[in-house]
Design a protein around this motif. Structure first.
Motif, PDB file in Angstrom:
ATOM      1  N   ARG A 162      30.392  10.257  60.297  1.00 43.77           N
ATOM      2  CA  ARG A 162      29.870   9.370  59.010  1.00 43.77           C
ATOM      3  C   ARG A 162      28.240   9.407  58.863  1.00 43.77           C
ATOM      4  O   ARG A 162      27.873   9.410  57.795  1.00 43.77           O
ATOM      5  N   GLU A 165      27.764  12.555  57.217  1.00 44.75           N
ATOM      6  CA  GLU A 165      28.107  12.601  55.745  1.00 44.75           C
ATOM      7  C   GLU A 165      27.088  11.698  54.984  1.00 44.75           C
ATOM      8  O   GLU A 165      26.639  12.111  53.789  1.00 44.75           O
ATOM      9  N   ARG A 166      26.489  10.654  55.448  1.00 43.79           N
ATOM     10  CA  ARG A 166      25.596   9.903  54.696  1.00 43.79           C
ATOM     11  C   ARG A 166      24.220  10.685  54.307  1.00 43.79           C
ATOM     12  O   ARG A 166      23.774  10.582  53.151  1.00 43.79           O
ATOM     13  N   ARG A 168      24.328  14.093  54.164  1.00 45.24           N
ATOM     14  CA  ARG A 168      24.635  15.048  53.175  1.00 45.24           C
ATOM     15  C   ARG A 168      24.786  14.619  51.798  1.00 45.24           C
ATOM     16  O   ARG A 168      24.157  15.262  50.802  1.00 45.24           O
ATOM     17  N   HIS A 169      25.114  13.227  51.446  1.00 45.54           N
ATOM     18  CA  HIS A 169      24.939  12.614  50.287  1.00 45.54           C
ATOM     19  C   HIS A 169      23.693  12.218  49.928  1.00 45.54           C
ATOM     20  O   HIS A 169      23.350  12.434  48.636  1.00 45.54           O
ATOM     21  N   LYS A 170      22.913  11.948  50.727  1.00 45.60           N
ATOM     22  CA  LYS A 170      21.533  11.794  50.317  1.00 45.60           C
ATOM     23  C   LYS A 170      20.835  13.160  49.771  1.00 45.60           C
ATOM     24  O   LYS A 170      20.077  13.414  48.828  1.00 45.60           O
ATOM     25  N   GLN A 172      22.641  15.611  48.447  1.00 47.51           N
ATOM     26  CA  GLN A 172      23.241  15.944  47.078  1.00 47.51           C
ATOM     27  C   GLN A 172      22.443  15.085  45.861  1.00 47.51           C
ATOM     28  O   GLN A 172      22.476  15.616  44.931  1.00 47.51           O
ATOM     29  N   ARG A 173      22.022  13.943  46.310  1.00 51.41           N
ATOM     30  CA  ARG A 173      21.423  12.914  45.257  1.00 51.41           C
ATOM     31  C   ARG A 173      20.109  13.934  45.034  1.00 51.41           C
ATOM     32  O   ARG A 173      19.438  13.756  43.762  1.00 51.41           O
ATOM     33  N   TYR A 177      22.616  21.253  47.740  1.00 54.19           N
ATOM     34  CA  TYR A 177      24.068  21.209  47.656  1.00 54.19           C
ATOM     35  C   TYR A 177      24.193  22.434  48.762  1.00 54.19           C
ATOM     36  O   TYR A 177      23.442  23.248  49.193  1.00 54.19           O
TER      37      TYR A 177
END
Length: 187
Positions: A162, A165-166, A168-170, A172-173, A177
């Motif tokens: 988790r 993933e947090r 990785r999303h940061k 992606q923003r 990628y």
């Protein structure tokens, strides 16, 4: 009928020709007077009168309303007393305790996130700088493989997926990628 595309009607020319004295040669049409619809006027007056009469009769006398209030008060006094309810479950719940078994989460191996693998160290450093601009810290590690020396850009280690993933999303923003999360050791 299509009103948007219709053509305007041609204007008619006035057919009046004037004589020497300025009078029209054609006969003038007599003026038409509009007649008042007396039947409709009488019906409207009758309806207004009926409405006013209805309002006056609905208003009623004040003596009748006072009498009705006294009858309602007597009817309320005749009702039996409402019993008070005593809930037993509230007292029973105060003495009870709820026990919940929460299993402990098993932590797997630490997670690493790889965002790129490059032949040139300069390319890896450029990606590392982009990740730093996103607010995360990464490392460039050189690894020797079958195809020669590769420079990997990695983040971590993370205890849970988790947390990885947090981040990785940061990324992606920040439009970075292609980062993958793996169960790797730093050995």
């Amino acid at each position: 009928m299509d009103y948007a595309n219709r053509k305007p009607k041609p204007k008619k020319k006035s057919g009046k020709s004037t004589s020497q004295r300025g009078k029209s040669t054609r006969g003038a049409a007599p003026k038409q007077t509009k007649q008042v619809p007396w039947v409709a006027v009488v019906i409207v007056i009758a309806l207004i009168a009926a409405f006013v009469y209805g309002l006056i009769t609905i208003k009623g006398d004040g003596d009748n309303s006072a009498l009705a209030e006294q009858e309602n008060a007597q009817a309320v006094d005749d009702l039996p007393v409402k019993p008070q309810e005593k809930w037993q479950y509230i007292e029973e719940l105060e003495s009870k305790q709820v026990e919940v078994d929460v299993p402990e989460r098993e932590l797997g191996p630490p997670k690493l996130m790889q965002c790129g693998s490059f032949r040139k160290q300069s390319d890896a450093e450029r990606l590392r700088a982009e990740i730093a601009m996103a607010g995360l810290e990464s490392q460039v590690r050189g690894t020797e493989g079958k195809n020669g020396l590769w420079y990997r850009v990695i983040l971590g280690p993370y205890e849970t997926k988790r947390a990885a993933e947090r981040d990785r999303h940061k990324l992606q923003r920040a439009k970075i990628y292609g980062c993958a999360i793996w169960n790797w050791n730093l050995d």
